[in-house]
Design a protein around this motif. Structure first.
Motif, PDB file in Angstrom:
ATOM      1  N   ASP A  40       4.154  -4.148   3.349  1.00 60.92           N
ATOM      2  CA  ASP A  40       3.788  -2.739   3.502  1.00 60.92           C
ATOM      3  C   ASP A  40       2.438  -2.702   4.205  1.00 60.92           C
ATOM      4  OD1 ASP A  40       5.994  -1.886   2.132  1.00 60.92           O
ATOM      5  OD2 ASP A  40       4.903  -0.999   0.440  1.00 60.92           O
ATOM      6  N   VAL A  42      -0.867  -0.128   4.432  1.00 56.90           N
ATOM      7  CA  VAL A  42      -1.490   1.062   3.839  1.00 56.90           C
ATOM      8  C   VAL A  42      -2.728   1.402   4.661  1.00 56.90           C
ATOM      9  CG1 VAL A  42      -2.600   1.984   1.773  1.00 56.90           C
ATOM     10  CG2 VAL A  42      -0.631   0.450   1.551  1.00 56.90           C
ATOM     11  N   ALA A  70      -0.395   4.186  -5.106  1.00 57.16           N
ATOM     12  CA  ALA A  70      -1.522   4.064  -4.166  1.00 57.16           C
ATOM     13  C   ALA A  70      -2.520   5.201  -4.403  1.00 57.16           C
ATOM     14  CB  ALA A  70      -1.015   4.080  -2.731  1.00 57.16           C
ATOM     15  N   LEU A  91       1.517   5.276   3.964  1.00 56.79           N
ATOM     16  CA  LEU A  91       2.235   4.059   3.573  1.00 56.79           C
ATOM     17  C   LEU A  91       3.330   3.781   4.592  1.00 56.79           C
ATOM     18  CD1 LEU A  91       2.768   4.878  -0.234  1.00 56.79           C
ATOM     19  CD2 LEU A  91       0.823   3.716   0.841  1.00 56.79           C
ATOM     20  N   LYS A  93       6.325   1.508   4.782  1.00 60.44           N
ATOM     21  CA  LYS A  93       7.046   0.659   3.834  1.00 60.44           C
ATOM     22  C   LYS A  93       7.938  -0.356   4.551  1.00 60.44           C
ATOM     23  CE  LYS A  93       7.206   1.200  -0.057  1.00 60.44           C
ATOM     24  NZ  LYS A  93       6.267   0.678  -1.110  1.00 60.44           N
ATOM     25  N   ASP A 107       1.239  -1.483  -2.824  1.00 63.16           N
ATOM     26  CA  ASP A 107       0.513  -0.355  -2.227  1.00 63.16           C
ATOM     27  C   ASP A 107      -0.766  -0.048  -3.007  1.00 63.16           C
ATOM     28  OD1 ASP A 107       2.601  -0.279  -0.483  1.00 63.16           O
ATOM     29  OD2 ASP A 107       3.546   1.500  -1.349  1.00 63.16           O
TER      30      ASP A 107
END
Ligand code: ATP
Length: 306
Positions: A40, A42, A70, A91, A93, A107
């Protein structure tokens, strides 16, 4: 600096030994975590208020309110630093949602590192991990990466010396499985069987295989005490596991609380063969090929951002 991006890996449990329920409601665990190359990303950007946006497969299943892990991480760190939590958290993903690969925990770990960098908090990394443990048992490992034994709720970590590269195939299912529901089913099955619950302990043969870089031995020693419970709730996973093993995998298990299944292959070409066999079997939604071990959460230098 207006925004910071952190890349964070998924995990697979090479061993997940589940002990008795503790007085605080958590299970006593021994977990051998292994970070793999599904990521992921972020990104946190200064904003007027705390907002979350999500892109990627099954993004609609990820909450965008304050329940997002998150967002909770941002709020927790802001509180500790006496800082306003006003950031836009985006995010991206690549970790399957509700797939037993610690996507939400990843996250949270990434958001802690990203915000600490954005706000120049200079919080020591072990302190960030301790904060992460308040949010979820898998968060500290998402930050650490590599391969590590987790004890307690899984949050007390010790790195495991590991050599070699391990090639994995992940079979992704339709829909997720709720982690609390899988633990509940595990307890129910154990109660029905009436057998005593052993104290969880690390598998010596697994640790020896990792130290030696012995891929077939590792394949033979993968274990997950939640597997029967995940199959009980999602019986189709049995066919997925059979298809991966028939396709040449050296070992296959349900990943964490599922429903993703993880298969270890002999090498990169072997992983592609297993992935093809899984796709042809029609027993999963899709597959991902990845390798481990990889490092934990890390800031992406601005010049490398896409
Ligand atoms: P674990 O392996 O840690 O038990 P998981 O990989 O099975 O977790 P997640 O992807 O973390 O599952 O998602 C579990 C649930 O958490 C989702 O159904 C979603 O509602 C919620 N959630 C909260 N924050 C996030 C997030 N940032 N990403 C994904 N899911 C999130």
């Amino acid at each position: 600096m207006n925004s910071v991006t952190v890349q964070v890996p998924a995990k697979v449990n090479l061993q997940l030994a589940v002990g008795a329920v503790r007085p605080d409601g958590y299970h006593e665990l021994v977990s051998v975590f292994h970070a793999v190359s599904l990521y992921d990303e972020v990104t946190v950007t200064r904003a007027d208020e705390l907002v979350v946006t999500v892109e990627g497969e099954n993004a609609d299943d990820v909450p965008v309110d304050r329940s997002n892990l998150a967002a909770r991480a941002v709020a927790l760190l802001a509180d500790r630093l006496g800082q306003s939590p006003d950031v836009h958290v985006h995010l991206r993903k690549g970790i399957p949602v509700a797939g037993g690969m610690a996507g939400g925990s990843a996250d949270a770990a990434a958001a802690l590192v990203a915000c600490d960098t954005l706000w120049r908090g200079n919080t020591p990394r072990d302190m960030l991990r301790r904060l992460g443990a308040e949010l979820g048992s898998d968060v500290p490992f998402s930050d650490l990466g590599g391969t590590a034994i987790g004890t307690g709720r899984g949050e007390r970590l010790a790195a495991v010396p590991t050599v070699g590269v391990y090639h994995w195939v992940f079979a992704l299912a339709d829909g997720g499985l709720s982690t609390p529901a899988v633990y509940g089913e595990c307890d129910r099955l154990r109660e029905a069987a009436g057998t005593p619950v052993p104290d969880p302990a690390p598998s010596e043969s697994l640790i020896a295989a990792l130290r030696a870089g012995d891929v077939p031995a590792l394949g033979a020693t993968l274990t997950n005490d939640l597997q029967d419970a995940a199959i009980s709730l999602r019986p189709s996973l049995r066919a997925t596991l059979d298809a991966g093993l028939a396709g040449g995998a050296l070992g296959g298990i349900v990943s964490g609380s599922g429903p993703t299944c993880a298969f270890l292959a002999a090498d990169e070409a072997g992983a592609r063969t297993v992935a093809r066999a899984l796709a042809a079997s029609g027993t999963c939604r899709t597959t991902r090929v990845a390798f481990g071990q990889v490092g934990g959460a890390r800031v992406v230098p601005q010049r490398l951002r896409s």
